[in-house]
Scaffold this active site. Structure first.
Site, PDB file in Angstrom:
ATOM      1  N   CYS A 109      28.257 -44.644 -31.543  1.00  0.00           N
ATOM      2  CA  CYS A 109      29.356 -45.082 -32.148  1.00  0.00           C
ATOM      3  C   CYS A 109      29.948 -44.318 -33.343  1.00  0.00           C
ATOM      4  CB  CYS A 109      28.541 -46.332 -33.296  1.00  0.00           C
ATOM      5  SG  CYS A 109      27.833 -47.723 -32.340  1.00  0.00           S
ATOM      6  N   GLU A 135      30.816 -44.906 -36.481  1.00  0.00           N
ATOM      7  CA  GLU A 135      30.066 -44.557 -37.676  1.00  0.00           C
ATOM      8  C   GLU A 135      29.085 -43.324 -37.827  1.00  0.00           C
ATOM      9  OE1 GLU A 135      31.263 -48.926 -37.121  1.00  0.00           O
ATOM     10  OE2 GLU A 135      30.602 -47.337 -35.841  1.00  0.00           O
ATOM     11  N   ASN A 166      34.295 -43.258 -31.718  1.00  0.00           N
ATOM     12  CA  ASN A 166      33.279 -43.592 -30.886  1.00  0.00           C
ATOM     13  C   ASN A 166      33.288 -42.639 -29.294  1.00  0.00           C
ATOM     14  OD1 ASN A 166      35.484 -45.037 -30.155  1.00  0.00           O
ATOM     15  ND2 ASN A 166      34.158 -46.448 -28.712  1.00  0.00           N
ATOM     16  N   CYS A 168      27.360 -52.169 -36.217  1.00  0.00           N
ATOM     17  CA  CYS A 168      26.219 -52.612 -35.248  1.00  0.00           C
ATOM     18  C   CYS A 168      24.951 -52.210 -36.538  1.00  0.00           C
ATOM     19  CB  CYS A 168      26.196 -51.866 -34.128  1.00  0.00           C
ATOM     20  SG  CYS A 168      25.570 -50.132 -34.201  1.00  0.00           S
ATOM     21  N   CYS A 177      23.979 -48.466 -37.040  1.00  0.00           N
ATOM     22  CA  CYS A 177      25.053 -47.840 -37.797  1.00  0.00           C
ATOM     23  C   CYS A 177      24.610 -48.270 -39.406  1.00  0.00           C
ATOM     24  CB  CYS A 177      26.433 -48.158 -37.283  1.00  0.00           C
ATOM     25  SG  CYS A 177      26.946 -47.135 -35.853  1.00  0.00           S
ATOM     26  N   GLU A 231      31.586 -42.784 -25.796  1.00  0.00           N
ATOM     27  CA  GLU A 231      31.094 -43.386 -24.689  1.00  0.00           C
ATOM     28  C   GLU A 231      30.326 -42.526 -23.606  1.00  0.00           C
ATOM     29  OE1 GLU A 231      32.971 -47.908 -25.014  1.00  0.00           O
ATOM     30  OE2 GLU A 231      33.341 -46.414 -23.186  1.00  0.00           O
TER      31      GLU A 231
END
Length: 162
Positions: free
Chosen positions: A73, A75, A62, A112, A115, A64
């Site tokens: 993310c 994924e 990930n 999530c 994703c 940020e």
């Protein structure tokens, strides 16, 4: 009125040691991917390792950004890398793990919704399901093949392909 019920199937292993060698190794590769997570705000690192049909392993984490939600993310980082660089080498298995600097994770984390939808798109693109390994380093591993186990109401409209 019609009542519908959705059931999902997944396997739960009490530890990574119960997996076959290839899946165990992929989970441990996902742990390595945590090192490149850029998560100074959430302090929640996510690592992904994907095994392609050729045997090549891709790593992602990930990323940020202070201008939330500009990050991404792990994924989707992995999947977009695959789509841009390896689209003709199908994804066979994807291992996901996480670590928090703030608390102990005691069960696998799930992807999530965004994703999951991207995973669904790439399964459709490659014409085959992806085996998912959700790995909690302090405990269980959940496995399932096919994203519908995690997102039963996928958004697809085939007429958009015309």
């Amino acid at each position: 009125m019609i009542n519908h019920e959705i059931k999902i199937n997944f396997e739960e292993y009490t530890s990574v040691e119960e997996l076959g060698q290839a899946d165990k190794e992929l989970c441990l590769e996902a742990v390595k991917a945590l090192a490149n997570s850029h998560s100074p705000y959430s302090k929640f690192r996510v690592g992904v390792a994907m095994r392609l049909q050729s045997g090549k392993i891709l790593h992602a984490s990930n990323q940020e950004n202070v201008a939330y939600p500009s990050g991404l993310c792990a994924e989707r980082v992995a999947l977009f890398n695959w789509g841009a660089n390896h689209p003709n080498d199908p994804i066979e298995t994807m291992a996901i793990t996480a670590h928090s600097d703030e608390f102990l994770l005691t069960k696998p984390i799930t992807s999530c919704g965004a994703c999951l939808q991207v995973l669904a798109e790439y399964e459709k693109k490659q014409g085959r399901a992806i085996k998912m390994l959700l790995y909690c380093q302090q405990g269980a591993v959940w496995t399932a093949t096919g994203i519908e186990s995690f997102l039963p109401f996928l958004f697809f409209e085939d007429r958009l392909n015309n």
